[in-house]
Enzyme design. Structure first.
Site, PDB file in Angstrom:
ATOM      1  N   GLU A 150      -6.395 -87.385  75.031  1.00  0.00           N
ATOM      2  CA  GLU A 150      -5.671 -86.130  74.861  1.00  0.00           C
ATOM      3  C   GLU A 150      -4.789 -85.892  76.081  1.00  0.00           C
ATOM      4  O   GLU A 150      -5.290 -85.580  77.162  1.00  0.00           O
ATOM      5  CB  GLU A 150      -6.655 -84.973  74.715  1.00  0.00           C
ATOM      6  CG  GLU A 150      -7.558 -85.090  73.508  1.00  0.00           C
ATOM      7  CD  GLU A 150      -8.552 -83.955  73.464  1.00  0.00           C
ATOM      8  OE1 GLU A 150      -8.506 -83.180  72.494  1.00  0.00           O
ATOM      9  OE2 GLU A 150      -9.373 -83.835  74.385  1.00  0.00           O
ATOM     10  N   ASP A 154     -11.404 -87.520  76.550  1.00  0.00           N
ATOM     11  CA  ASP A 154     -11.305 -86.086  76.336  1.00  0.00           C
ATOM     12  C   ASP A 154     -10.456 -85.482  77.456  1.00  0.00           C
ATOM     13  O   ASP A 154     -10.627 -85.800  78.632  1.00  0.00           O
ATOM     14  CB  ASP A 154     -12.706 -85.473  76.347  1.00  0.00           C
ATOM     15  CG  ASP A 154     -12.694 -83.996  76.062  1.00  0.00           C
ATOM     16  OD1 ASP A 154     -12.288 -83.619  74.952  1.00  0.00           O
ATOM     17  OD2 ASP A 154     -13.089 -83.213  76.944  1.00  0.00           O
TER      18      ASP A 154
END
Length: 931
Positions: free
Chosen positions: A556, A519
């Site tokens: 990400e 993340d």
């Protein structure tokens, strides 16, 4: 009951600056309930007086213990509110002062009694003059802290006992040539802590036959002891003093203390309160927890009693793949039968949303609240009553994505049959084992970029209690950075970097996890990611029971916040990760296929949703503008289909030959940024933002039939499925999944996040989505939800699923769709409908294999020597001649010949002219069989 069967809501992840934040924190309990539960676990009475003191805290919720209440009462008397100076090495302090005549003094108070009186610092134990350093910061320091590279440098005398000083309340003051005080501030210590106390030895609980050794890294602590408890909620049994050596506190206890529960009591100066606090904290290296993490369970993770049958042999059972380019990923809410069907079609990996210990769901199921779904089902599809009912209990229901980490190394208790004891460990292992046995490897979503809480008192604060101000990234004023949602972590600090790598090894070795999705990976340093990859790939089956060469990393790579443009060091952004073999989500192909971006007007159309070809009434420019924008989107998609390679050369819609890195998005970023196809995660939807079906429903014209929306849904998925690189699918896209147009469903309950694997419904029209994130678009959402023509039937759902399974089968029918190197793609992949005379809305991609042994390239596919894919997003049939592809002997792929989709079977190829005829909104794949 295995965790596999009741993991409640594992959907997948993404949170860029270009999309909605999905990491917002949500507490399962009220503060009073949480503190009361924590107090009970610690054997402390939670009184109204303590509650009042908690409410009075200006920064964070109070936790428990009489000493905490006392500390809160004086927190407002804090000596300093900022920390603008940096102690960067043992001997150097940096501060942004300009006056060359300035003299600096360092002040320290072990009991935190410093104060200002009439402009004079009082209450200190020592005062040390610092000498100005003529040279600038050393290169090693400037690389670690580039944002302070221009600061002036001052030297700490060699006679100073730095190890003692870092345990104190510290201040630094500047004086002019006349002795007048100019400024005073606190210090940030991560640099000096790394320089003096970086540590590679054991941490956590280390078991031997006779005893257990506990190790805790806490160089700023003045004292540390361990409180042992009888069970997850039982009384205090014993408090044991720890000893310190070079910043590491340790103690050895008898082996038969195994299965007790414990907490560290850390006496430490905390800059958030300007006080010396006594903090009770879990072990950062915990391998077991009680419910809600109130205590750490002293458990030997290697105990045979914690292993399912044949656990040690699981490495031999894992589904095989030859290259990371063979991977396809499905992020999901777990249900086995449906997954088995996708696995048979070729799907390789399932991606589980956060499943470590996070804050936002109560581990105790008896505390959960639920709505009356039968009553909600009676309400109109465009009503606002459903969302009001969901929101009313959303902090006390069992649903949350879990992007609010507390401790990384232990499975989440709410997903286990019993949050105390061994269940969460055993059942997580059973889940991985079961998924592997149906042919699917397991990816874990890890959230190392931020933590749920900070400060000495918060119920869910751990790391910031143990070494305050170290684990969290702070701005130049000393305030915690929150761009990643809250409490950003700082992997540029050595022991944060180490904790991340150690945690990954824990999940890889102890739970045999097959991959990790990071993340907000861009908020982590590139060096940490490289180190993590190297450590994981060094794992071997013989030594560790794991083949580390098969573990895939991606995340990400958004570049924003305080880390943007390498301001905190070289970060793990999309551009920076080129050449690492680590994947990053490709928002370029996502935005080109769908149109606009998640932060623009939801009606903006894209390549698949009708831009220029079938306008929806939202003005995106005149006809020439939208035709040009459609062609630009086609360029972006073609680079994505070619692995998003930065050096792949494409003839663009203007007729120019450009590398992927020379083609730019509308905000000026390069479209192509990878050096290898395994570095791109191609996707069109994920758990963040609307589902694919909802995107299509918003962007296409209101009057479009549900049949056509289904075709567009499949077209978009097929562009991902047939791309070079790693295709990524959001759970339910293959069955028209809807969240009733919710754009951020992280805390919207099962009602809006439901996946129906009976295929009876796609969850469309279950009410207006929650007000907080969606109300500004309710005027667009309501008429669509109330329009019965938007709702698909079971036949629509089954038809789209059948097409999705077929497109997966096609991907895995030929290695040409899964090329593993940039050179292979550059040599074999071509796009044909390009340049100024292109037919709008059509992409023609060919992939060439060796025709014979003398063709100058390796033979990869024993069945097909040529593959041509035509993506026709037009609302009408297209007939297009590609002279370069004439005389090839192409025929429709046998999977599509046998498809239940009547339209795709009408696709034809004319050998003599190279003419392809493809029906409306259809992806047709043609192959040249080897004879």
């Amino acid at each position: 009951m295995p965790m596999l069967l009741h993991i409640n809501s594992l959907l997948a992840p993404t949170t860029p600056p270009r999309r909605a934040s999905a990491s917002a924190s949500a507490r399962p309990l009220t503060q009073a309930q949480a503190h009361s539960a924590r107090a009970a676990a610690l054997g402390i009475r939670w009184s109204p007086g303590v509650a009042a003191a908690a409410a009075a805290s200006p920064r964070t919720p109070m936790a428990v213990g009489e000493e905490c209440a006392a500390a809160a009462s004086v927190a407002s008397q804090g000596f300093l509110s900022d920390a603008r100076a940096y102690w960067v090495t043992r001997s150097l302090i940096a501060w942004n002062v300009n006056d060359n005549e300035t003299s600096l003094f360092l002040y320290a108070s072990r009991d935190a009694t410093m104060r200002m009186s009439d402009g004079v610092i009082q209450g200190y134990d020592s005062k040390i003059e610092l000498q100005p350093e003529p040279a600038s910061l050393p290169d090693s320091v400037a690389q670690k802290f580039p944002f302070i590279s221009s600061y002036r440098t001052f030297r700490v005398p060699s006679s100073v006992d730095v190890a003692s000083l870092v345990k104190c309340q510290l201040a630094i003051a500047s004086f002019d040539a006349h002795g007048n005080r100019q400024d005073v501030t606190g210090l940030q210590l991560p640099g000096v802590l790394d320089d003096m106390f970086a540590y590679t030895g054991p941490l956590g609980a280390i078991f031997s036959k006779k005893d257990v050794c506990l190790y805790l890294w806490a160089p700023t602590a003045q004292d540390v002891s361990v409180c042992f408890y009888d069970g997850p909620a039982g009384p205090l049994l014993q408090t044991v003093q720890m000893k310190e050596l070079n910043g590491v506190w340790s103690v050895t206890v008898p082996r038969d203390w195994e299965n007790r529960y414990y907490l560290y009591e850390v006496k430490v100066y905390h800059p958030s309160t300007s006080q010396v606090e006594k903090c009770l904290a879990d072990d950062p290296y915990a391998r077991g927890l009680s419910a809600n993490g109130t205590r750490t369970w002293l458990v030997d993770i290697n105990s045979e009693t914690l292993k399912p049958p044949c656990w040690d042999e699981l490495s031999d059972e894992k589904p095989n793949f030859d290259s990371f380019s063979d991977i396809s990923i499905y992020e999901l809410h777990i249900r086995i039968r449906h997954l088995r069907k996708l696995s048979v079609a070729g799907l390789t990996h399932v991606h589980l949303l956060p499943s470590f210990h996070f804050a936002s769901v109560d581990d105790n199921k008896s505390n959960w609240k639920s709505v009356d779904e039968a009553e909600l089902a009676k309400l109109p599809p465009g009503s606002d009553e459903q969302q009001a009912s969901i929101v009313a209990i959303q902090e006390e229901d069992p649903y949350n994505w879990g992007y609010d980490p507390v401790l990384w190394g232990v499975p989440k208790g709410s997903y286990a049959s019993n949050p105390d004891g061994p269940s969460r460990i055993i059942e997580y292992r059973q889940m991985v084992q079961a998924l592997n046995r149906i042919g699917l490897r397991v990816v874990m979503d890890v959230v190392y970029n931020h933590l749920n809480s900070s400060g000495p008192f918060d119920v869910f604060s751990v790391l910031d209690k143990i070494v305050p101000g170290y684990y969290l990234r702070r701005d130049i004023n000393g305030q915690i950075e929150n761009s990643a949602a809250m409490n950003n972590t700082a992997s540029e600090h050595l022991m944060v970097d180490r904790l991340i790598v150690d945690d990954l090894l824990n999940w890889a070795v102890n739970y045999k996890v097959d991959g990790f999705r990071f993340d907000l990976m861009g908020h982590i340093m590139k060096s940490t990611m490289i180190k993590a990859k190297s450590a994981l790939q060094s794992l071997t089956r013989d030594v560790h029971g794991v083949d580390g060469s098969k573990i895939y990393l991606y995340g990400e790579g958004w570049d924003f916040g305080e880390v943007a443009q390498n301001k905190r060091g070289i970060n793990a952004s999309q551009i920076n990760m080129s050449g690492t073999g680590i994947g990053s989500f490709n928002d370029r192909i996502r935005d080109a296929v769908n149109g606009g971006n998640p932060f623009g007007n939801p009606l903006q159309q894209g390549f698949s949703t009708g831009l220029f070809l079938e306008p929806n009434g939202y003005y995106q420019g005149n006809e020439a503008d939208t035709r040009r924008e459609l062609a630009t989107y086609a360029d972006h998609i073609q680079i994505g289909l070619a692995g998003n390679l930065k050096d792949y050369v494409l003839i663009t819609h203007t007729g120019e030959a450009k590398k992927g890195s020379e083609i730019h998005t509308f905000d000026g970023s390069p479209v192509g940024y990878t050096s290898s196809p395994v570095e791109t995660i191609n996707y069109v939807s994920a758990h963040d933002n609307e589902t694919l079906f909802d995107i299509v429903s918003l962007k296409t014209p209101v009057g479009l039939s549900i049949d056509e929306r289904c075709r567009i849904n499949h077209l978009a998925s097929s562009m991902t499925a047939l791309s070079q690189g790693i295709p990524f699918f959001h759970a339910g896209d293959e069955i028209l999944r809807s969240k009733s147009l919710d754009r951020d469903s992280y805390n919207s309950g099962d009602w809006f996040n439901r996946l129906d694997f009976t295929y009876e419904t796609n969850n469309w029209g279950v009410g207006l989505p929650p007000r907080d994130k969606n109300e500004e678009n309710w005027h667009l959402i309501q008429p669509r939800l109330e329009n019965p023509s938007f709702k698909p039937s079971k036949n629509h759902i089954l038809s789209v699923l059948d097409n999705f399974v077929n497109i997966l089968k096609i991907r895995y029918s030929s290695p040409l769709f899964r090329l593993s190197t940039a050179s292979d793609i550059e040599q074999r992949v071509r796009f044909h409908n390009t340049g100024p005379s292109l037919v709008p809305g059509v992409i023609v991609m060919s992939i060439k294999d060796a025709q014979n042994e003398r063709s100058g390239m390796a033979l990869l596919d024993k069945n097909f020597s040529y593959v041509v894919t035509v993506f026709n997003v037009c609302p009408h049939e297209v007939s297009i001649e590609i002279h370069d592809l004439a005389s090839l002997g192409l025929e429709l792929h046998p999977v599509q010949v046998n498809s239940s989709d009547a339209l795709v079977k009408q696709s034809t190829y004319q050998v003599s002219t190279g003419r392809f005829t493809v029906p409306r909104r259809t992806t047709a794949v043609f192959v040249q069989p080897r004879r």
